[in-house]
Motif scaffolding. Sequence first.
Motif, mmCIF file in Angstrom:
data_model
loop_
_atom_site.group_PDB
_atom_site.id
_atom_site.type_symbol
_atom_site.label_atom_id
_atom_site.label_comp_id
_atom_site.label_asym_id
_atom_site.label_seq_id
_atom_site.Cartn_x
_atom_site.Cartn_y
_atom_site.Cartn_z
ATOM 1 N N THR A 70 6.302 -46.609 6.682
ATOM 2 C CA THR A 70 7.626 -46.940 6.153
ATOM 3 C C THR A 70 8.620 -47.141 7.287
ATOM 4 O O THR A 70 9.762 -47.539 7.045
ATOM 5 C CB THR A 70 8.137 -45.821 5.226
ATOM 6 N N ILE A 71 8.201 -46.843 8.500
ATOM 7 C CA ILE A 71 9.022 -47.076 9.685
ATOM 8 C C ILE A 71 8.159 -47.731 10.749
ATOM 9 O O ILE A 71 6.930 -47.637 10.716
ATOM 10 C CB ILE A 71 9.617 -45.758 10.243
ATOM 11 N N LYS A 72 8.806 -48.401 11.683
ATOM 12 C CA LYS A 72 8.077 -49.071 12.744
ATOM 13 C C LYS A 72 7.725 -48.065 13.826
ATOM 14 O O LYS A 72 8.596 -47.507 14.498
ATOM 15 C CB LYS A 72 8.919 -50.214 13.324
ATOM 16 N N PRO A 132 9.488 -40.560 5.093
ATOM 17 C CA PRO A 132 9.292 -41.612 6.102
ATOM 18 C C PRO A 132 8.123 -41.257 7.019
ATOM 19 O O PRO A 132 7.972 -40.111 7.441
ATOM 20 C CB PRO A 132 10.623 -41.623 6.868
ATOM 21 N N PRO A 134 4.953 -43.092 9.966
ATOM 22 C CA PRO A 134 4.396 -44.239 10.679
ATOM 23 C C PRO A 134 3.166 -44.753 9.941
ATOM 24 O O PRO A 134 2.663 -44.088 9.017
ATOM 25 C CB PRO A 134 4.020 -43.653 12.037
ATOM 26 N N ARG A 385 5.594 -36.499 10.699
ATOM 27 C CA ARG A 385 7.035 -36.710 10.880
ATOM 28 C C ARG A 385 7.400 -36.839 12.351
ATOM 29 O O ARG A 385 8.206 -37.689 12.730
ATOM 30 C CB ARG A 385 7.797 -35.557 10.239
ATOM 31 N N SER A 388 6.768 -40.120 14.080
ATOM 32 C CA SER A 388 7.698 -41.197 13.746
ATOM 33 C C SER A 388 8.738 -41.414 14.838
ATOM 34 O O SER A 388 9.485 -42.373 14.781
ATOM 35 C CB SER A 388 8.414 -40.877 12.420
#
Length: 388
Positions: A70-72, A132, A134, A385, A388
């Motif tokens: 959900t994140i780069k 959130p 990766p 987490r 990320s």
Amino acid sequence: MINNDRALSHLLDLLAVEGPSGQEAKVVEAISKKLVSAGCKKAWIKTDDAHKRLGAGYGIGNLIVKMPGTIKAPRIMFSAHMDTVPLCKGAVPVVKGNRIVAKGNTGLGGDDRSGCAAIVSMAETILKNKIPHPPMTLLFPIAEENGLHGSRMVRFKDLGNPAMGFNLDGQEPNEIVIGAMSAVRWKAEIKGISTHAGLEPHKGISAGLIGSKAMAAIAEQGYFGKIVKGNRKGTSNLGSVSGGEASNQVMDQCIMTGECRSHSQAFLEQIVKVHRASFERAAKSVTNDKGKCGKVKFSTISDYRAFRLRKSEACVKIASKAVETVDLKPNPLIMDAGLDANNFNQKGLPTVTLGSGSHKFHQLEEYVDIKEYLTACEVLLDIARLAS
């Protein structure tokens, strides 16, 4: 954020599924169903063709789940092997106080179903709570217990080329394995001459005697069991012996198999050299009345190579921070055994191994410490987490 009841339920369910090395299909089905129920799309889940490349005796490939992030951020991998040792066949897990044990005369299979369940619980928590994260690959290898075969056959392109790995296969959740041994499997195929053991024993050559003399010589030189030569250390073991057909027949063939291990590749080669030479001398030393001697074919296969990660490696730092987040002190250690992480590191994927509450592996007394297992679930969540 881990739902402890759900996490415990996942563990009990997976402990009850039979899945010895090479026969993990039911485990694949159980884990896949849980992950779909947790929110994984079926398109994310597949098995590779590792079983076909390994050959006869393997029923299904490694289970691979590629979750988009959900994140780069770089993709990370979580892994735990699905197979258990034969001692765990028919295991019925029961809760006894703060532990899970096997009901009856079997092993439990916490090695490594506790790792599998912890990964499932972590993924479920992330998806249900929309945390959130990766891109993540969940890898459940086959055939770890009989030689790390599944992880050896993994292709990184099938995993989405992760940047680092976190393997679950150990005891306390604060353990961070940053190094492990090399291992070699050996086979001695001994040939003698068969004769009637009562009428003409002097005309025969006993393959069993050759093998016995070889192993005695290895032990006398200090190269059996725990091996210490100055600052060099290793281990060796005789794993199986087969041969002979009848007690009144001089044994004309015998096959012995075993293994040798060391953190030093050079010393491992020395241990193997002693084994080979001992069998060859023993074969020449056993003769019949015509002066003929026995023969031996000594062969080796490299199981896995030693590795040692720096404490500055990203996966080590992230794992250590995650352990600290649950108020434990990280315990980096070097293990005198082999892990799937050996293969991952050898292939260039930095991978640490953490504990998930399993103890007394490969024994009838095996158990999973429930508190440690639940803590391991939290550690995995924190790793996702932090990565990320």
